[in-house]
Design a protein around this motif. Structure first.
Motif, short mmCIF file in Angstrom:
data_model
loop_
_atom_site.label_atom_id
_atom_site.label_comp_id
_atom_site.label_asym_id
_atom_site.label_seq_id
_atom_site.Cartn_x
_atom_site.Cartn_y
_atom_site.Cartn_z
N CYS A 1 -1.06 -7.47 -9.14
CA CYS A 1 -1.15 -6.04 -8.83
C CYS A 1 -0.47 -5.26 -9.95
CB CYS A 1 -0.45 -5.73 -7.51
SG CYS A 1 -1.27 -6.42 -6.04
N THR B 1 -1.00 -1.78 -4.91
CA THR B 1 -1.58 -2.91 -4.18
C THR B 1 -3.00 -2.64 -3.70
OG1 THR B 1 -0.45 -2.15 -2.17
CG2 THR B 1 0.66 -3.84 -3.48
N TYR B 2 -3.70 -1.76 -4.36
CA TYR B 2 -5.14 -1.51 -4.17
C TYR B 2 -5.49 -0.84 -2.84
CZ TYR B 2 -5.21 -5.01 -7.89
OH TYR B 2 -4.97 -5.71 -9.04
N HIS C 1 -8.05 -8.19 -2.40
CA HIS C 1 -7.60 -7.77 -3.73
C HIS C 1 -8.55 -8.29 -4.80
CE1 HIS C 1 -3.03 -7.10 -2.70
NE2 HIS C 1 -3.85 -6.31 -2.01
N GLU D 1 -4.58 -8.22 1.38
CA GLU D 1 -4.43 -9.16 0.26
C GLU D 1 -5.70 -9.96 0.00
OE1 GLU D 1 -1.96 -13.24 -0.49
OE2 GLU D 1 -0.83 -11.57 0.38
N SER E 1 -7.78 -9.05 -7.76
CA SER E 1 -7.03 -9.88 -8.69
C SER E 1 -5.86 -10.50 -7.96
CB SER E 1 -6.52 -9.02 -9.86
OG SER E 1 -5.60 -9.74 -10.66
N ASP E 2 -5.32 -11.59 -8.51
CA ASP E 2 -4.11 -12.18 -7.93
C ASP E 2 -2.86 -11.53 -8.50
OD1 ASP E 2 -4.41 -13.23 -10.45
OD2 ASP E 2 -3.90 -15.29 -9.89
N CYS F 1 2.61 -7.80 -3.64
CA CYS F 1 1.19 -8.05 -3.92
C CYS F 1 0.66 -9.23 -3.11
CB CYS F 1 1.00 -8.30 -5.42
SG CYS F 1 -0.71 -8.50 -5.93
N LYS F 2 1.42 -10.32 -3.09
CA LYS F 2 1.03 -11.51 -2.34
C LYS F 2 2.18 -11.89 -1.43
CE LYS F 2 -1.46 -14.71 -4.41
NZ LYS F 2 -2.81 -14.39 -3.93
N HIS G 1 -10.46 1.40 -8.89
CA HIS G 1 -9.01 1.19 -8.83
C HIS G 1 -8.33 1.78 -10.06
CE1 HIS G 1 -9.33 -1.17 -5.24
NE2 HIS G 1 -9.98 -2.17 -5.82
#
Length: 254
Positions: A246, A233-234, A241, A238, A243-244, A203-204, A17
């Motif tokens: 982005c 956002t990878y 992902h 979601e 991580s929580d 992101c979320k 990433h």
């Protein structure tokens, strides 16, 4: 390290990433040490700069994982090796004398048109509003004058500057008390801009407001390439992902 330690495959995915992000400067948070950062940001491409805050000996308990604690969470940068930079003293005052609060990491990038950057990870638990009875808000708002003094000093000296990282605060919310206090245009040049503008976070799904921000002073704002703000956002659902959070990014004219 957090409550779910990374495996080799996790580090490999994170490095992938980072390679796709392909940024010249990355401010990061919640990394245990230089060795962990170097597993994500290739040492042949990036110089790792990390907070010099002493490691706290107290770790927060991990919810639902008895006997596990959150270990050191440091702030830092990965800086592309071709870029000249100066390491300025950490903004240790952001720690408020509390060993568990993160320091700001201060660097100056470039020489002909330098850009002063402060990477932060402010106190969590007070993302909106303010209540004198809320200990998290009390701590976050105690960090505010420290941050404002740094901003005002940069503006007073005519520097091009930005504060970036995990602010743990929804600064774009109308009349946000924290942002209104630091964005007072005093001294001249201390008028600030949120690089995200009016864009919404994606992101979320449950959160539409950013808490990770790139905040620029007047001189740095003038150097942002129009329309360059992006949330990374990878390219994954979601649930996948790593991580929580982005990454958010901008392009700045050299």
């Amino acid at each position: 390290m957090g409550c779910h330690p990374r495996e080799d495959a996790d580090y490999a995915a994170l490095r992938g990433h980072a390679d796709r992000l392909d940024a010249d400067i990355i401010a990061f948070q919640e990394v245990e040490n230089v060795a962990a950062a170097a597993r994500v940001f290739s040492p042949d491409r990036y110089t790792i700069v990390m907070s010099q805050r002493p490691v706290s000996r107290r770790g927060g308990a991990c919810y639902g994982r008895p006997g596990k604690t959150i270990r050191n969470q440091a702030v830092g940068y990965a800086i592309r090796k071709a870029l000249p930079f100066i390491r300025n003293p950490d903004l240790s005052a952001l720690g408020l004398g509390n060993a568990d609060l993160r320091w700001g990491v201060d660097v100056t990038i470039g020489t002909a048109r330098p850009l002063r950057l402060l990477a932060v990870h402010l106190k969590s638990g007070c993302n909106t509003g303010w209540a004198a009875t809320d200990r998290d808000c009390d701590t976050l708002f105690a960090q505010l004058p420290v941050l404002e003094r740094w901003i005002d000093a940069r503006a007073a000296s005519g520097e091009s500057f930005a504060v970036l990282g995990d602010w743990n605060r929804r600064l774009a919310r109308r009349s946000d008390a924290f942002y209104a206090e630091i964005n007072d245009a005093d001294p001249p040049g201390a008028d600030l801009d949120l690089a995200a503008g009016d864009k919404r976070a994606t992101c979320k799904a449950r959160y539409s407001e950013f808490i990770d921000h790139i905040v620029t002073g007047r001189a740095a704002t003038a150097r942002i390439v129009p329309g360059s703000f992006v949330e990374f956002t990878y390219g994954l659902p979601e649930s996948a992902h790593p991580s929580d959070h982005c990454p958010v990014a901008i392009r700045v004219a050299s």
